[in-house]
Enzyme design. Structure first.
Site, PDB file in Angstrom:
ATOM      1  N   ARG A  15     -16.041 -30.032  16.568  1.00 50.11           N
ATOM      2  CA  ARG A  15     -16.451 -28.857  16.895  1.00 50.11           C
ATOM      3  C   ARG A  15     -16.964 -29.016  15.032  1.00 50.11           C
ATOM      4  O   ARG A  15     -16.958 -29.325  14.549  1.00 50.11           O
ATOM      5  CB  ARG A  15     -14.779 -27.720  16.407  1.00 50.11           C
ATOM      6  CG  ARG A  15     -14.466 -27.761  17.504  1.00 50.11           C
ATOM      7  CD  ARG A  15     -13.075 -27.465  17.747  1.00 50.11           C
ATOM      8  NE  ARG A  15     -12.478 -26.100  16.647  1.00 50.11           N
ATOM      9  CZ  ARG A  15     -11.874 -25.643  15.940  1.00 50.11           C
ATOM     10  NH1 ARG A  15     -10.958 -26.370  15.820  1.00 50.11           N
ATOM     11  NH2 ARG A  15     -11.237 -24.811  15.186  1.00 50.11           N
ATOM     12  N   SER A  17     -15.812 -27.170  12.369  1.00 51.78           N
ATOM     13  CA  SER A  17     -15.626 -26.307  10.854  1.00 51.78           C
ATOM     14  C   SER A  17     -15.074 -28.503   9.945  1.00 51.78           C
ATOM     15  O   SER A  17     -15.076 -29.016  10.432  1.00 51.78           O
ATOM     16  CB  SER A  17     -13.953 -26.358  11.748  1.00 51.78           C
ATOM     17  OG  SER A  17     -13.302 -27.323  12.115  1.00 51.78           O
ATOM     18  N   LYS A  85      -2.070 -30.761  19.591  1.00 50.20           N
ATOM     19  CA  LYS A  85      -1.736 -29.617  19.493  1.00 50.20           C
ATOM     20  C   LYS A  85      -2.324 -28.379  20.523  1.00 50.20           C
ATOM     21  O   LYS A  85      -2.123 -27.087  20.648  1.00 50.20           O
ATOM     22  CB  LYS A  85      -0.877 -29.214  17.861  1.00 50.20           C
ATOM     23  CG  LYS A  85      -2.403 -28.330  16.911  1.00 50.20           C
ATOM     24  CD  LYS A  85      -1.324 -28.288  16.183  1.00 50.20           C
ATOM     25  CE  LYS A  85      -2.215 -27.654  14.942  1.00 50.20           C
ATOM     26  NZ  LYS A  85      -2.540 -26.538  15.279  1.00 50.20           N
ATOM     27  N   ASP A  86      -4.099 -28.521  19.837  1.00 50.36           N
ATOM     28  CA  ASP A  86      -4.686 -27.895  20.794  1.00 50.36           C
ATOM     29  C   ASP A  86      -5.040 -27.930  22.252  1.00 50.36           C
ATOM     30  O   ASP A  86      -5.658 -27.031  22.583  1.00 50.36           O
ATOM     31  CB  ASP A  86      -5.984 -27.422  19.367  1.00 50.36           C
ATOM     32  CG  ASP A  86      -5.705 -26.909  18.806  1.00 50.36           C
ATOM     33  OD1 ASP A  86      -4.615 -26.278  18.251  1.00 50.36           O
ATOM     34  OD2 ASP A  86      -6.575 -27.463  17.773  1.00 50.36           O
ATOM     35  N   THR A 129       0.020 -16.435   8.983  1.00 53.64           N
ATOM     36  CA  THR A 129       0.118 -17.525  10.414  1.00 53.64           C
ATOM     37  C   THR A 129      -0.671 -16.602  11.535  1.00 53.64           C
ATOM     38  O   THR A 129       0.174 -15.201  11.364  1.00 53.64           O
ATOM     39  CB  THR A 129       1.454 -18.013  10.108  1.00 53.64           C
ATOM     40  OG1 THR A 129       1.411 -19.092  11.505  1.00 53.64           O
ATOM     41  CG2 THR A 129       2.467 -16.835  10.587  1.00 53.64           C
ATOM     42  N   SER A 131       0.027 -18.286  14.034  1.00 57.21           N
ATOM     43  CA  SER A 131       0.674 -19.228  14.645  1.00 57.21           C
ATOM     44  C   SER A 131       2.145 -18.174  15.446  1.00 57.21           C
ATOM     45  O   SER A 131       2.953 -17.725  14.874  1.00 57.21           O
ATOM     46  CB  SER A 131       1.187 -20.469  14.403  1.00 57.21           C
ATOM     47  OG  SER A 131       2.172 -20.686  15.654  1.00 57.21           O
ATOM     48  N   ARG A 134       4.962 -20.212  14.221  1.00 53.11           N
ATOM     49  CA  ARG A 134       5.362 -19.405  12.833  1.00 53.11           C
ATOM     50  C   ARG A 134       5.818 -18.895  12.933  1.00 53.11           C
ATOM     51  O   ARG A 134       6.811 -18.079  12.515  1.00 53.11           O
ATOM     52  CB  ARG A 134       4.391 -20.091  12.450  1.00 53.11           C
ATOM     53  CG  ARG A 134       4.071 -21.782  12.783  1.00 53.11           C
ATOM     54  CD  ARG A 134       2.690 -22.483  11.246  1.00 53.11           C
ATOM     55  NE  ARG A 134       2.382 -23.632  11.699  1.00 53.11           N
ATOM     56  CZ  ARG A 134       1.070 -23.706  11.169  1.00 53.11           C
ATOM     57  NH1 ARG A 134      -0.284 -23.194  11.212  1.00 53.11           N
ATOM     58  NH2 ARG A 134       1.107 -25.457  11.394  1.00 53.11           N
ATOM     59  N   ARG A 151      -6.472 -15.456  10.611  1.00 49.07           N
ATOM     60  CA  ARG A 151      -7.401 -17.012  11.633  1.00 49.07           C
ATOM     61  C   ARG A 151      -7.852 -17.541   9.927  1.00 49.07           C
ATOM     62  O   ARG A 151      -8.075 -16.466   9.111  1.00 49.07           O
ATOM     63  CB  ARG A 151      -7.825 -16.513  12.637  1.00 49.07           C
ATOM     64  CG  ARG A 151      -6.909 -16.407  13.661  1.00 49.07           C
ATOM     65  CD  ARG A 151      -7.818 -15.988  15.216  1.00 49.07           C
ATOM     66  NE  ARG A 151      -8.503 -17.852  14.817  1.00 49.07           N
ATOM     67  CZ  ARG A 151      -9.136 -17.862  15.783  1.00 49.07           C
ATOM     68  NH1 ARG A 151      -9.398 -16.900  16.851  1.00 49.07           N
ATOM     69  NH2 ARG A 151      -9.561 -18.902  16.577  1.00 49.07           N
TER      70      ARG A 151
END
Length: 335
Positions: A15, A17, A85-86, A129, A131, A134, A151
C-alpha cells in the site's frame, strides 16, 4: 529460476501509506540480504486507501488486502507484505503466507497532551479511534470519555490531539515503532492483560503465489519466526471460529513458550458493558490435547503438526466463547 529472474529485482507490492511502505521496507532490506537480489517496492492503491468511510461501516477485514492480492495473482508483483491484523483468515486459492517475521510490540498505546491515564480522563474527554474493539474497550475502561470515530494516518491522528480537537488517540505500538515518527505527546502503554489487542496485531505476513520459484520460497522461509507464526495461527483460529471479522469488538493475544501456548481472548459488547473472556494454556507439540466444545480435554495427538495444533486450539477457544454467549455479542455487532 532462470538467470534473468535471479538478476531482476523481487517486486514487493505494498500500500502507499507511510506505515505500509515503512514495514515493507523493513522486509525488503532483510530479503535483499538473504537473497542477494534487489527488492523493488511496487505501490498499490487498495479500497481502504480511497474509501474514507468508518471501518465499522465498510468492514476493515479485507479492504486493504483485496486489491493487493489481485495484483499478486495478476503478476504485477512477486510478494506482498500485509499487516496481519488486516488480513482475512481465509487464504485465496493460489496464494500462501510464506513468512511471518518476528512480531513487534502487540500493545495499544494512548497518546495524549497531558499524560492523564485513559481511565482517569475527565467526563466528556474526546478519545479518537476507528476500531470497534478499541471503541468497546474505551467505553468499558473509560466510560466517562466520548469516543470519536476517526481514520487517517498516524501523523494526522496525532495532529488532532496536538491541535486540541481530541484529548487522546489510541494507536498500535508497532505502527509507531515501524514508522519512526517523532512523538511529542504523552504516551501510555496499555497492558495486554487488561487491554488485549486484535488477532495478529504487531505482526506482518509475507504472501506470495503457491507456485512461486523454490528459491524465492526458500529465501522467504528464512524471514519466518516460528513462535510468531504459531501464536498468530492460534489468534486467527479464534477469529475464524467466531466468524467475526474486523466489525466485531474482539481481542486475542497468544504467546508461545517452548511447546506450550497461552492465549487470552475477549469478546466485548459494542458498548463495552459486557464481555466474555478466556485465558487458556495448551500444548502445541508432543502430547498436545485438543479441547472439545465443552472445554474438557480430549483426544491426545502425540506428534501433532504444531501449525495444525495451533489452529485447532484457536478454533476450540472460539467454540468455548460461543458456548458462553459470545455468539450473541458477535451477532449483535454485525446486525
Amino acid at each position: 529460476m532462470t538467470t534473468s529472474n535471479r538478476q531482476r529485482p523481487i517486486r514487493l507490492g505494498t500500500r502507499r501509506s507511510a506505515l505500509a511502505r515503512a514495514q515493507s521496507g523493513h522486509v525488503a532490506t532483510a530479503l535483499e540480504k538473504i537473497s542477494g537480489r534487489k527488492v523493488e517496492l511496487i505501490p498499490i492503491v487498495s479500497e481502504g486507501d480511497t474509501n474514507r468511510a468508518s471501518l465499522s461501516e465498510i468492514g476493515g477485514m479485507g479492504i486493504f488486502a483485496t486489491r493487493l492480492r489481485e495484483a499478486l495473482l495478476n503478476g504485477e508483483c512477486d510478494i506482498l507484505v500485509h499487516s496481519l491484523k488486516d488480513l482475512p483468515t481465509a487464504e485465496p486459492d493460489g496464494l500462501v503466507i510464506a513468512a511471518t517475521p518476528v512480531r513487534e510490540d502487540a500493545r495499544d498505546v494512548v497518546l495524549s497532551r497531558d499524560g492523564t491515564p485513559l481511565h482517569e480522563l475527565r467526563p466528556g474527554a474526546k478519545v479518537g479511534t476507528g476500531s470497534p474493539r478499541r471503541i468497546a474497550q474505551v467505553r468499558r475502561h473509560a466510560p466517562r470519555a466520548e469516543v470519536v470515530d476517526i481514520r487517517g494516518n498516524i501523523g494526522s491522528r496525532m495532529g488532532r490531539v496536538e491541535s486540541g480537537e481530541l484529548d487522546a488517540v489510541i494507536l498500535a505500538a508497532a505502527g509507531l515503532s515501524r514508522i519512526g515518527s517523532e512523538v511529542t505527546l504523552a504516551r501510555e502503554e496499555l497492558d495486554l492483560a487488561v487491554w488485549p489487542t486484535a488477532p495478529g496485531q504487531g505482526s506482518l505476513a509475507v504472501e506470495t503465489t503457491a507456485d512461486a520459484p523454490a528459491e524465492l520460497l526458500a529465501a522467504l522461509a528464512e524471514l519466518d519466526d516460528e513462535a510468531t507464526r504459531l501464536a498468530i495461527t492460534v489468534e486467527r483460529g479464534v477469529l475464524e471460529g467466531l466468524d467475526a471479522g474486523c466489525q466485531a469488538p474482539m481481542a486475542a493475544h497468544a504467546v508461545v513458550t517452548g511447546e506450550s501456548v497461552r492465549v487470552r481472548t475477549v469478546v466485548y459488547a459494542p458498548e463495552g458493558e459486557r464481555r466474555i473472556g478466556l485465558d487458556v494454556t495448551e500444548r502445541l507439540r508432543r502430547g498436545y490435547i485438543r479441547l472439545n466444545g465443552s472445554g474438557n480435554g480430549a483426544d491426545a495427538a502425540d506428534g501433532a503438526d504444531p501449525n495444525h495444533a495451533a489452529r485447532e486450539i484457536g478454533l476450540s477457544v472460539a467454540r468455548r466463547l460461543l458456548d458462553q454467549g459470545a455468539a450473541g455479542l458477535v451477532s449483535r455487532e454485525q446486525s
